[in-house]
Design an enzyme around this catalytic site. Structure first.
Site, PDB file in Angstrom:
ATOM      1  N   HIS A 117       0.823  -1.200   0.000  1.00 51.49           N
ATOM      2  CA  HIS A 117       0.000   0.000   0.000  1.00 51.49           C
ATOM      3  C   HIS A 117       0.863   1.258   0.000  1.00 51.49           C
ATOM      4  CE1 HIS A 117      -3.934  -2.059   1.475  1.00 51.49           C
ATOM      5  NE2 HIS A 117      -3.918  -1.903   0.169  1.00 51.49           N
ATOM      6  N   GLU A 149      -5.960  -8.165   3.576  1.00 51.47           N
ATOM      7  CA  GLU A 149      -5.361  -9.155   4.483  1.00 51.47           C
ATOM      8  C   GLU A 149      -6.437  -9.909   5.250  1.00 51.47           C
ATOM      9  OE1 GLU A 149      -3.207  -9.247   8.786  1.00 51.47           O
ATOM     10  OE2 GLU A 149      -2.523  -7.655   7.455  1.00 51.47           O
ATOM     11  N   ASN A 205      -1.470   0.255   8.394  1.00 53.22           N
ATOM     12  CA  ASN A 205      -0.474   0.493   9.447  1.00 53.22           C
ATOM     13  C   ASN A 205      -0.062   1.962   9.512  1.00 53.22           C
ATOM     14  OD1 ASN A 205       2.549   0.817   8.410  1.00 53.22           O
ATOM     15  ND2 ASN A 205       1.544  -0.598   7.016  1.00 53.22           N
ATOM     16  N   HIS A 242     -10.352  -4.962   4.463  1.00 55.08           N
ATOM     17  CA  HIS A 242      -8.922  -4.974   4.162  1.00 55.08           C
ATOM     18  C   HIS A 242      -8.555  -6.295   3.488  1.00 55.08           C
ATOM     19  CE1 HIS A 242      -4.566  -4.893   4.699  1.00 55.08           C
ATOM     20  NE2 HIS A 242      -4.665  -3.604   4.950  1.00 55.08           N
TER      21      HIS A 242
END
Length: 278
Positions: A36, A122, A216, A120
């Protein structure tokens, strides 16, 4: 004005590994962005002909496909394997870990609580390995009205705050007979969050560098904002405004796990340029 970098910031192990792999493979396509960070994605495309596709169905003449650091769903992996194409897996090992845990816990009859953002990539990938029932939550309050089973396993999106994860775990420990807890928050995330926490407390302006679609990086920004009101999230040096530093004595700088050093260096140069004017 003093400028201080966080003690821990920038590229994590999983991202370094993926970038190196993409540079070596060349002339390939990734299913979704490899990481990202738009600046680095553009560099890989221009210098190594690694392009980004939105979906497996967009694969046409490509001979090589790279699985993004966030991983893909179990179903998409099967679709990819059916294609006449060479597959390179750049899924971060810290992301593969909760996938395997979910698969194993499901086989043992556990339902799974996943602390994370359901949209997301993930989390979508991790959830796909649950064959029983999965509950994706961002807060323990989301579990209040759910009839919970007697056996629960708990994992987290790798980039989440450990304190929030513990709140969910504590709630489940009081409500469920058997709880298996797996701390799947990666070490780099923890170190980066701890470092920005420390730096923001002693800075009067904070600049956080990274993709605005990066979980993050957004988490780092929120932590910084909690201690330093004048905190800014930017993707590159072009977004910096010199007014941010007017009358400031200390600027703290940090960066998300997908932010390359060359972008951070440009940001530092621009801050130094602006503060010389002040």
């Amino acid at each position: 004005m003093e400028i201080e970098l966080a003690k821990s910031y920038g590229f994590c192990f999983g991202v370094k590994r993926a970038i190196k792999k993409a540079e070596q493979i060349k002339d390939a396509a990734t299913i979704g962005p490899l990481i990202h960070n738009n600046e680095e994605i553009t560099r890989l495309w221009k210098n190594y002909n690694v392009k980004t596709l939105n979906d497996i169905s967009e694969l046409s003449t490509e001979q090589k496909a790279i699985i993004r650091t966030h991983g893909i769903t179990k179903q998409d992996l099967e679709k990819l394997k059916q294609k006449d194409i060479e597959i390179f897996d750049a899924t971060c090992p810290f992301v593969t870990k909760p996938q395997k845990i979910c698969e194993q816990m499901s086989k043992e009859g556990y339902e799974v609580v996943i602390f994370g953002d359901e949209n997301h990539p993930e989390v979508k990938g991790v959830r796909s390995y649950v064959s029983t029932k999965a509950y994706v939550v961002l807060d323990e309050k989301e579990l209040f009205d759910i009839k919970l089973p007697s056996k629960i396993a708990v994992v987290s999106q790798t980039t989440k705050k450990i304190e929030k994860f513990m709140e969910i775990v504590n709630f489940l420990m009081l409500k469920v007979k058997e709880v298996r807890v797996f701390n799947t928050i990666c070490d780099a995330t923890f170190k980066n969050q701890e470092a920005i926490n420390e730096l923001a407390k002693k800075s009067d302006v904070m600049v956080i560098v990274g993709g605005k679609n990066s979980a993050n990086t957004k988490q780092l920004f929120l932590i910084a904002k909690n201690y330093c009101e004048d905190s800014y999230l930017i993707e590159n040096e072009k977004e910096i405004q010199k007014e941010w530093f007017s009358g400031k004595e200390k600027c703290g700088v940090s960066a998300g796990a997908s932010t390359p050093d060359w972008v951070i260096d440009l940001v530092l140069e621009k801050i130094k340029e602006y503060t010389k004017i002040n």
